[in-house]
Design a protein around this motif. Structure first.
Motif, short mmCIF file in Angstrom:
data_model
loop_
_atom_site.label_atom_id
_atom_site.label_comp_id
_atom_site.label_asym_id
_atom_site.label_seq_id
_atom_site.Cartn_x
_atom_site.Cartn_y
_atom_site.Cartn_z
N VAL A 288 -41.63 -8.12 -77.87
CA VAL A 288 -43.03 -8.43 -77.58
C VAL A 288 -43.80 -7.12 -77.60
O VAL A 288 -43.65 -6.31 -76.68
N PRO A 289 -44.59 -6.85 -78.64
CA PRO A 289 -45.28 -5.56 -78.73
C PRO A 289 -46.49 -5.49 -77.80
O PRO A 289 -46.79 -6.43 -77.06
N GLY A 290 -47.19 -4.35 -77.88
CA GLY A 290 -48.45 -4.20 -77.18
C GLY A 290 -48.43 -3.15 -76.10
O GLY A 290 -47.79 -3.35 -75.06
N TYR B 59 -42.86 -1.36 -74.28
CA TYR B 59 -42.07 -2.41 -74.91
C TYR B 59 -40.97 -1.81 -75.76
O TYR B 59 -40.98 -0.61 -76.07
N ASN B 60 -39.99 -2.63 -76.10
CA ASN B 60 -38.84 -2.21 -76.90
C ASN B 60 -38.11 -1.03 -76.26
O ASN B 60 -37.73 -0.08 -76.93
N ASP B 61 -37.92 -1.10 -74.97
CA ASP B 61 -37.19 -0.06 -74.25
C ASP B 61 -36.43 -0.72 -73.10
O ASP B 61 -36.61 -1.92 -72.83
N HIS C 198 -50.85 0.85 -84.78
CA HIS C 198 -50.01 0.99 -85.97
C HIS C 198 -48.53 1.11 -85.57
O HIS C 198 -47.63 0.71 -86.32
N THR C 199 -48.28 1.64 -84.38
CA THR C 199 -46.91 1.71 -83.86
C THR C 199 -46.29 0.32 -83.77
O THR C 199 -45.10 0.14 -84.04
N ASP C 200 -47.08 -0.67 -83.37
CA ASP C 200 -46.56 -2.03 -83.28
C ASP C 200 -46.00 -2.49 -84.61
O ASP C 200 -44.94 -3.13 -84.68
#
Length: 438
Positions: free
Chosen positions: A140-142, A196-198, A120-122
């Motif tokens: 790019v999530p996951g 990801y996203n960091d 759900h965070t994605d």
């Protein structure tokens, strides 16, 4: 992506003009002025000007990696083609995306991604829902990633090519603070690095990309062994959903058994919490807004009780019946609705992350010395402990396996809670042949 490599930059040139190059040392024999400057979309500062810099290695290290300090060898060692799905703006719509992963350093492991769970965070991240974790696109999530090792650095001791491997929510941390030394990397006092996203400030400063992709590279310290007793696809959600509920259950000594345990929400997190609670020997109450979930809660999870939270009579009857509650709900909801279910000294622990602040009545806390707490994923050692526990007790998540091209539809269904109980992307099987790792 446009990449220029092996540029020599004289120190007297000062800052690069027209945002084309960044300054780096050039005259010493150790570095020979080798740098990488690449176009970047971070827009983090005016000085960055859309570029990233990877500082050169010392000569001895360079020669160990490449055999000689030459441009072509350095070039070959620094890029690995990768393909995946990325979100490009706040709409959250994902599309195919080609990018590069770093080559293995001495402490790194490179692995082919086989499966990746959808958390759900994605959904929150690709839509930039959280001001505390602003989105950087392309994203790019996951962070529920499992696969097979294909390459290891020379200093890696615990993995070899062909091994099963997993990566969860963390891919780096300072390793020096008190929390890191106690294997609580998720509370790193300097900064831990999200999968990801960091920005990985400990390696190259580049933005991290997650497991909706063909390859991952991770330091050995943050790699996890997937027990052979677990199916690889269904093990993926354990790396976030599993440890997110396992960690607070261990910390608050729920594993001692004999207590009454409640779980709010029967999605991926709730499913795993109920599984662990039963394995720990607790009596389980599932609390849900959906009466339709009662049969599965009782039969699949062996829940002792089921309470429909929208039924005032059922909620009243359940008052002061529980010692612990794990709240997995990410949607906005009232804590005061659930606090009366706790006995004296009862604890409710939040693991879901609603996008809006929660309100709590002080009276509901004082009246029975109740506590409200929170918990953030788990450290690497604890995650491995959880995986080993799951392997021993044959615990894994119920999943719906999907091709990577279905991710946008899966996100729509996730908003509606239309999944039992976790989407898992079959990355390897649904990657176009031309983009599959060699």
């Amino acid at each position: 992506m446009l990449v220029r490599r092996g540029e020599k930059i004289r120190e007297e040139e000062g800052r690069a003009r027209n945002a084309s190059l960044l300054r780096a040392p050039s005259n010493d024999i150790g570095s020979r002025g080798l740098v990488i400057a690449e176009v970047c979309s971070c827009k983090l500062s005016e000085e960055c000007k859309g570029l990233r810099l990877v500082l050169p290695l010392e000569r001895s290290e360079l020669e160990l990696r490449t055999g000689a300090p030459n441009r072509r060898a350095w070039q070959n060692r620094m890029a690995r083609e990768c393909w995946g799905y990325a979100a490009f703006d706040h709409s959250g719509t994902m599309k195919p995306f080609r990018f590069t992963r770093r080559k293995c350093r001495s402490e790194d492991i490179c692995f082919e991604v086989k499966y990746c769970g959808i958390c759900h965070t994605d959904l929150h991240q690709i839509k930039d829902d959280w001001k505390e974790l602003p989105a950087t696109y392309p994203m790019v999530p996951g962070h529920e990633v499992v696969g097979i090792v294909c390459e290891v650095g020379r200093d890696v001791k615990t993995f070899k090519p062909g091994d099963r491997i997993g990566v969860g929510c963390i891919v780096n941390s300072c390793g020096q603070c008190d929390h890191c030394k106690r294997h609580l990397e998720q509370y790193c006092e300097r900064k831990f690095v999200w999968t990801y996203n960091d920005k990985d400030i400990y390696v190259d400063g580049n933005i991290t990309y997650g497991g909706y992709s063909t390859l991952m590279v991770v330091p050995e310290r943050y790699a996890l062994k997937i027990p052979e007793a677990l199916p690889l696809d269904a093990a993926a959600p354990l790396l976030c959903a599993g440890v997110t509920v396992y960690s607070p259950m261990k910390h608050y000594e729920m594993e001692k058994g004999g207590k009454n345990f409640g779980v709010i929400g029967l999605g991926g997190l709730g499913f795993m919490a109920a599984k662990f609670a039963k394995a720990f020997g607790m009596r389980i109450t599932v609390i849900s807004t959906s009466p339709s979930k009662e049969q599965e809660a009782r039969h699949a999870l062996h829940a002792d009780h089921f309470v429909v939270s929208t039924d005032p009579k059922q909620m009243k009857a359940a008052e002061k019946s529980l010692d612990f509650i794990i709240d997995t709900v990410s949607a906005e909801h009232s804590m005061d609705q659930y606090l009366p279910l706790l006995r004296t000294n009862g604890k409710i622990i939040l693991v879901g992350i609603p996008s809006k602040p929660l309100e709590v009545s002080a009276f509901n806390l004082h009246a029975a010395r109740r506590c409200v707490g929170g918990s953030l994923i788990g450290g690497i050692r604890e995650t491995q402990e959880m995986l080993d526990f799951c392997g021993k007790h044959h615990i894994f998540c119920k999943i719906e396996l999907i091709p990577i091209g279905y991710v946008n539809e899966a996100m729509v269904r996730l908003v509606k809670s239309d999944v039992k109980y976790r989407f898992v992307i079959d990355v390897a099987a649904s990657t176009p042949p031309e983009f599959r790792p060699n």
